[in-house]
Design a protein around this motif. Structure first.
Motif, short mmCIF file in Angstrom:
data_model
loop_
_atom_site.label_atom_id
_atom_site.label_comp_id
_atom_site.label_asym_id
_atom_site.label_seq_id
_atom_site.Cartn_x
_atom_site.Cartn_y
_atom_site.Cartn_z
N GLY A 28 -10.80 6.41 -10.31
CA GLY A 28 -11.38 7.71 -9.42
C GLY A 28 -12.19 8.64 -10.01
O GLY A 28 -12.71 8.90 -10.88
N ARG A 48 -12.68 4.97 -0.20
CA ARG A 48 -11.63 4.05 0.23
C ARG A 48 -11.17 4.37 1.73
O ARG A 48 -11.15 5.43 2.16
CB ARG A 48 -10.40 4.30 -0.62
CG ARG A 48 -10.98 3.86 -2.32
CD ARG A 48 -11.40 2.38 -2.56
NE ARG A 48 -10.06 1.47 -2.25
CZ ARG A 48 -9.10 1.33 -3.07
NH1 ARG A 48 -9.14 1.91 -4.20
NH2 ARG A 48 -8.11 0.68 -2.86
N ASN A 49 -10.16 3.42 2.00
CA ASN A 49 -9.40 3.53 3.31
C ASN A 49 -8.25 4.11 3.06
O ASN A 49 -7.20 3.54 3.63
CB ASN A 49 -9.59 2.08 4.07
CG ASN A 49 -9.20 2.15 5.54
OD1 ASN A 49 -9.41 3.26 6.14
ND2 ASN A 49 -8.66 1.22 6.06
N TYR A 50 -8.06 5.33 2.49
CA TYR A 50 -6.94 5.82 2.72
C TYR A 50 -6.46 6.57 3.91
O TYR A 50 -7.37 7.00 4.53
CB TYR A 50 -6.77 6.93 1.33
CG TYR A 50 -6.85 6.37 0.12
CD1 TYR A 50 -6.04 5.17 -0.26
CD2 TYR A 50 -7.74 6.90 -0.63
CE1 TYR A 50 -6.48 4.87 -1.62
CE2 TYR A 50 -8.23 6.59 -2.05
CZ TYR A 50 -7.41 5.52 -2.39
OH TYR A 50 -7.86 4.86 -3.76
N LYS A 82 -8.22 9.90 4.93
CA LYS A 82 -9.54 9.78 5.06
C LYS A 82 -9.90 9.53 6.45
O LYS A 82 -11.18 9.89 6.69
CB LYS A 82 -10.09 8.53 4.39
CG LYS A 82 -10.21 8.66 2.68
CD LYS A 82 -11.04 9.94 2.29
CE LYS A 82 -10.90 9.84 0.86
NZ LYS A 82 -11.56 11.04 0.21
N PHE A 137 -15.17 -0.45 1.98
CA PHE A 137 -13.73 -0.65 1.62
C PHE A 137 -13.62 -2.01 0.67
O PHE A 137 -14.55 -2.86 0.56
CB PHE A 137 -13.17 -1.04 2.90
CG PHE A 137 -12.93 -0.02 3.96
CD1 PHE A 137 -13.42 1.22 3.67
CD2 PHE A 137 -12.59 -0.37 5.03
CE1 PHE A 137 -13.26 2.38 4.78
CE2 PHE A 137 -12.27 0.61 5.99
CZ PHE A 137 -12.75 1.96 6.00
N THR A 138 -12.59 -1.97 0.03
CA THR A 138 -12.34 -3.28 -0.88
C THR A 138 -12.02 -4.31 0.41
O THR A 138 -11.72 -4.08 1.49
CB THR A 138 -10.99 -3.21 -1.54
OG1 THR A 138 -9.88 -2.64 -0.52
CG2 THR A 138 -11.12 -1.83 -2.54
N GLU A 164 -8.51 -4.13 1.97
CA GLU A 164 -8.74 -2.82 3.03
C GLU A 164 -9.40 -3.31 4.08
O GLU A 164 -8.80 -3.02 5.31
CB GLU A 164 -9.25 -1.59 2.61
CG GLU A 164 -8.64 -0.85 1.39
CD GLU A 164 -9.27 0.19 0.74
OE1 GLU A 164 -8.86 1.15 0.17
OE2 GLU A 164 -10.63 0.04 0.70
N ASN A 198 -18.67 -3.78 6.82
CA ASN A 198 -18.27 -3.59 5.48
C ASN A 198 -19.16 -3.98 4.36
O ASN A 198 -19.35 -5.15 4.42
CB ASN A 198 -16.88 -4.23 5.33
CG ASN A 198 -16.29 -3.82 3.91
OD1 ASN A 198 -16.40 -2.76 3.41
ND2 ASN A 198 -15.62 -4.52 3.20
N PRO A 231 -17.11 -2.13 -2.08
CA PRO A 231 -17.13 -0.83 -3.12
C PRO A 231 -18.57 -0.84 -3.57
O PRO A 231 -19.24 -1.85 -4.13
CB PRO A 231 -15.99 -1.19 -4.00
CG PRO A 231 -15.24 -2.16 -3.24
CD PRO A 231 -15.98 -2.70 -2.57
#
Length: 378
Positions: A15, A207-209, A212, A238-239, A242, A256, A259
């Motif tokens: 990151g 990222r889809n944390y 977020k 997103f990955t 995710e 999407n 990344p």
């Protein structure tokens, strides 16, 4: 005896930490002056990001490949190596040494510690919440052991004073900055962004944390349609994992892209009508600066980490209210294209906020006042 100094990036593996460290090291590598008392410890990921330890060979003969992962008391190699130095700057901590035999300067970027009563915790299962609180409490105790802490924005300093009782004199604010890529269009790479069929193109980079807060995107799309007669589509990065874990409603409201490499981000921003950054919890995020640099309207959560970066150059909304977010977006686009003068002012603000050169100089100055002044120009 000549004092020895170490720039420690051995604990950075993913990151933004890797990106900041590699940018800092790249600036140091531009120096024509050798620093015989300055050494470097690089993780495999940081070493790869800067193109190998040889990149620093014109600055120092002591560039060591070293990987430290969390609390690792059995890593004798690291313990012995660190003990050689009089002062160590760990780009981002914590540095897991309780009583270090050297002056310890540590970068801090852990929002969970300075915002312990955040709303994200309330969404977690009890055991996960308990584990996280314990992990961050342990980290906070090691951060408090540092002689100096380096933070990226003013709200982080305020949080350390408020939550950990750190003496403000021990905390130094060194602003993060745009990647140098945004100043050199020759480095930009294309990215395929599918057409929106006339819909408003809203984007998000990250990222889809959970913190977020991207879960509000489908509701923003619905509110724009129902309350403002605006059709919109979100583009996310997103990955695949995710994306597949996202709900059908989310996938219907979003596209999407996957990344992005840093060099692809400028082209992605250019393809958008605006960026929505609904995050609930940050110390610093580059997305607002990057959005302003690319002269795109920014709609950001009304949080200190955004206001410290953007000032008057963003439109803020309550991140807990998709209705409020939709209203802010609709109000900005009701008269057509966003104001070009305002977008240029935002771009100028982003580029003047800080530079990689300024940040590197500030970092080096923190290492020690008795580093040879003739060697500090980079």
């Amino acid at each position: 005896m000549t004092k020895r100094f170490l720039i420690n990036a051995s604990n950075l593996h993913v990151g933004g930490g890797v990106q900041v460290a590699s940018s800092f090291l790249s600036e140091i590598a531009k120096s024509e002056a050798r620093r015989t008392n300055l050494s470097f410890a690089l993780s495999s990921e940081v070493e790869s990001a800067v193109g190998g330890a040889a990149m620093l060979s014109n600055v120092s003969d002591d560039v060591v490949s070293l990987n430290v992962n969390g609390i690792d008391p059995w890593n004798v190699e690291a313990l012995n190596f660190f003990a050689q130095f009089d002062c160590i700057f760990t780009v981002f901590g914590p540095l897991y040494r309780w009583n270090p035999p050297f002056k310890s300067i540590v970068g801090f970027a852990q929002p969970w510690i300075i915002y312990p009563r955040n709303e994200v915790y309330r969404t977690m299962p009890f055991l996960k919440r308990l584990r996280n609180r314990l992990k961050f409490w342990i980290q906070s105790q090691f951060f408090k052991r540092a002689d100096c802490l380096v933070v990226e924005l003013e709200h982080v300093k305020d949080g350390l004073v408020r939550e950990l009782g750190v003496d403000p004199a021990r905390i130094h604010v060194v602003h993060n900055c745009l990647s140098a890529i945004y100043r050199d269009e020759t480095q930009w790479m294309d990215v395929a962004v599918p057409p929106s069929d006339g819909k408003l193109r809203l984007g998000f980079v990250g990222r889809n944390y959970a913190h977020k807060n991207t879960k509000i995107f489908p509701e923003i799309v619905s509110k724009l349609r129902e309350c403002h007669d605006i059709e919109a589509l979100f583009y996310v990065t997103f990955t695949e994992e995710e994306w597949q874990a996202s709900s059908p409603a989310f996938q219907e409201a979003c596209v999407n892209i996957g990344p992005l490499a840093p060099a692809q981000c400028p082209a992605f921003y250019r393809a958008l009508d605006a960026v929505v950054f609904p995050s609930l919890l940050e110390c610093f995020s580059a997305t607002p600066l990057e959005t302003m640099a690319m002269e795109r309207p920014l709609f950001a959560s009304d949080r200190p980490f955004n206001r410290d970066v953007c000032g008057k150059h963003a439109t803020y909304f309550d991140p807990g209210s998709p209705t409020d977010a939709a209203h802010a977006i609709a109000a900005a686009f009701k008269d057509g294209a966003p104001n070009a003068t305002a977008m240029r002012a935002a771009r100028e603000h982003a580029f003047s906020f800080s530079t990689p050169e300024d940040r590197a100089q500030r970092y080096l100055a923190l290492l020690s006042s008795d580093l040879d002044e003739t060697q500090q120009d980079i």
